[in-house]
Design an enzyme around this catalytic site. Structure first.
Site, mmCIF file in Angstrom:
data_model
loop_
_atom_site.group_PDB
_atom_site.id
_atom_site.type_symbol
_atom_site.label_atom_id
_atom_site.label_comp_id
_atom_site.label_asym_id
_atom_site.label_seq_id
_atom_site.Cartn_x
_atom_site.Cartn_y
_atom_site.Cartn_z
ATOM 1 N N LYS A 1 2.140 4.540 -0.825
ATOM 2 C CA LYS A 1 1.631 5.741 -1.487
ATOM 3 C C LYS A 1 2.087 6.947 -0.679
ATOM 4 C CE LYS A 1 -2.728 4.930 0.794
ATOM 5 N NZ LYS A 1 -4.117 4.540 0.671
ATOM 6 N N ASN B 1 1.719 7.589 3.079
ATOM 7 C CA ASN B 1 2.388 6.698 4.030
ATOM 8 C C ASN B 1 3.822 7.124 4.328
ATOM 9 O OD1 ASN B 1 0.858 3.941 2.312
ATOM 10 N ND2 ASN B 1 0.126 5.020 4.115
ATOM 11 N N ASP C 1 0.836 -1.185 0.000
ATOM 12 C CA ASP C 1 0.000 0.000 0.000
ATOM 13 C C ASP C 1 0.879 1.246 0.000
ATOM 14 O OD1 ASP C 1 -2.515 1.195 -0.016
ATOM 15 O OD2 ASP C 1 -2.311 1.681 2.097
#
Ligand code: FS9
Length: 362
Positions: free
Chosen positions: A185, A188, A183
């Site tokens: 992106k 983050n 995840d």
């Protein structure tokens, strides 16, 4: 050459709760209410030399983020040995967490407890009450990288190189622990007070139980996802290097490489369309992007047996001293203003203006 990054506000954090990034076996087992995943407990995690932690040892200062199943607070530790230290406290309501979310939280906690790396957020305490789960994490006062960039800053290729190089080391470390970030992106990636990056938000990532066995899963944010993830063909750590390429492209050009009107067109584009390579990028940057955007993960840079080393050796990084970088001795391109009277200067006032309240758990 300077370019502006013009991405509007990050996606609403609330959307996170809709994303189901879970290993298929666990989801299936959870849906059937089977054995092991029925009750997940967060075992106590204590900083060395500290007493057992509990919520009363932390004073709530601000809200940093909020979603349907929890909140993230800025807190101050009240009790020694780390009195007055600021942390980010993630509080999750057990009642609203489905079994699969509890699995996620357990995974996040387990991942974090193992991690000790300059570019990955650190877990200091983990505990639970009857109704809630608590994770006490480093507070990163620089906020997230992209909120900042979309607000005011312009990027040079040198700036991008610094952030991507630190990111490569953090990502490589997670991979070495068998964790596929998946995840990855901009939201983050947080900045600490010196301007170094830290990877965060593992709630949606998973531990690769078996390095050989590919992970099968459902998907959420599509723009950064590798084609094999979108196509559900199973993925390995090389999926993260695709996302890394998307981040690189976005930082260098100010727009996303794969965009389409609506989800369906985006998916088609991601699966088939040829990427237009902006000619203003340096030859090295173009070459690295091409090597990362290989649709077949086996051909992608970073997929080989020595993983991130392939990326670190790429000519784009020829000026990077990787040992110095790891020791945080390379000066970040931007230093968040510290000693600000407001510790949450770099956070969205939509959250920070709220009264911090940890409602009594059920
Ligand atoms: N130090 C500063 N900021 C951190 N943030 C990362 C997480 C961000 C957030 O809002 N997360 C979020 C969490 C939920 C949940 F329900 F899970 F609680 C819902 C919606 C959003 C806030 C900023 C940070 N993280 C670690 N250290 C940090």
């Amino acid at each position: 050459m300077l370019r502006l990054l013009f991405r509007s506000k990050p996606r609403i954090p609330e959307a996170k709760s809709d994303i189901t990034w879970i290993e298929k076996d666990l989801v299936d087992a959870a849906d059937k209410g089977e054995g092991v995943v029925k009750e997940i407990n967060i075992t106590h995690h204590v900083k060395e030399g500290s007493e057992k932690a509990d919520p009363s040892q932390f004073e709530l200062l601000k809200v940093l983020g909020q979603g349907s199943f929890g909140k993230v607070f800025l807190v101050r530790k009240i009790t020694p040995p780390d009195s007055n230290h600021l942390y980010a406290m993630k509080v999750l309501k057990k009642a609203t967490l489905k079994v699969r979310d509890r699995v996620r939280t357990k995974i996040e906690r387990d991942i974090l407890a193992d991690v000790n790396h300059p570019f990955v957020v650190k877990l200091h305490y983990a505990f639970q009450t009857e109704g809630k789960l608590y994770l006490i994490l480093d507070f990163l006062r620089g906020g997230d990288l992209f909120t900042r960039l979309s607000k005011e800053v312009m990027f040079t290729e040198e700036d991008v190189k610094f952030y991507l190089a630190e990111l490569a080391l953090g990502l490589d470390h997670l991979h070495s622990l068998g964790i596929i970030y998946r995840d990855l992106k901009p939201e983050n990636i947080l900045l600490d007070e010196e301007g170094h990056i830290k990877l965060t938000d593992f709630g949606l990532s998973k531990e690769a139980i078996d390095h050989e066995k590919k992970a099968y899963s459902f998907c959420g944010t599509v723009e950064y996802m590798a084609p094999e993830v979108v196509n559900r063909q199973g993925h390995s750590h090389s999926a993260d290097w695709w996302s890394y390429g998307v981040l690189m492209f976005e930082m260098l050009t100010g727009s996303l490489p794969f965009q389409g009107e609506g989800r369906k067109r985006l998916l088609n584009f991601l699966r088939r369309a040829k990427l237009g390579m902006p000619q203003f990028l340096s030859a090295e940057a173009q070459s690295l992007l091409r090597a990362l955007f290989k649709r077949n993960p086996a051909n992608r840079l970073g997929s080989g047996p020595d993983g991130a080393e392939e990326i670190k050796r790429h000519p784009f990084y020829s000026t990077i001293d990787w040992n110095k970088l790891y020791r945080r001795e390379i000066k970040p391109p931007f230093k968040p203003a510290v000693g600000q009277p407001d510790d949450t200067f770099y956070f969205d006032t939509e959250f920070t203006s709220r009264t911090p309240k940890d409602s009594p758990g059920v």
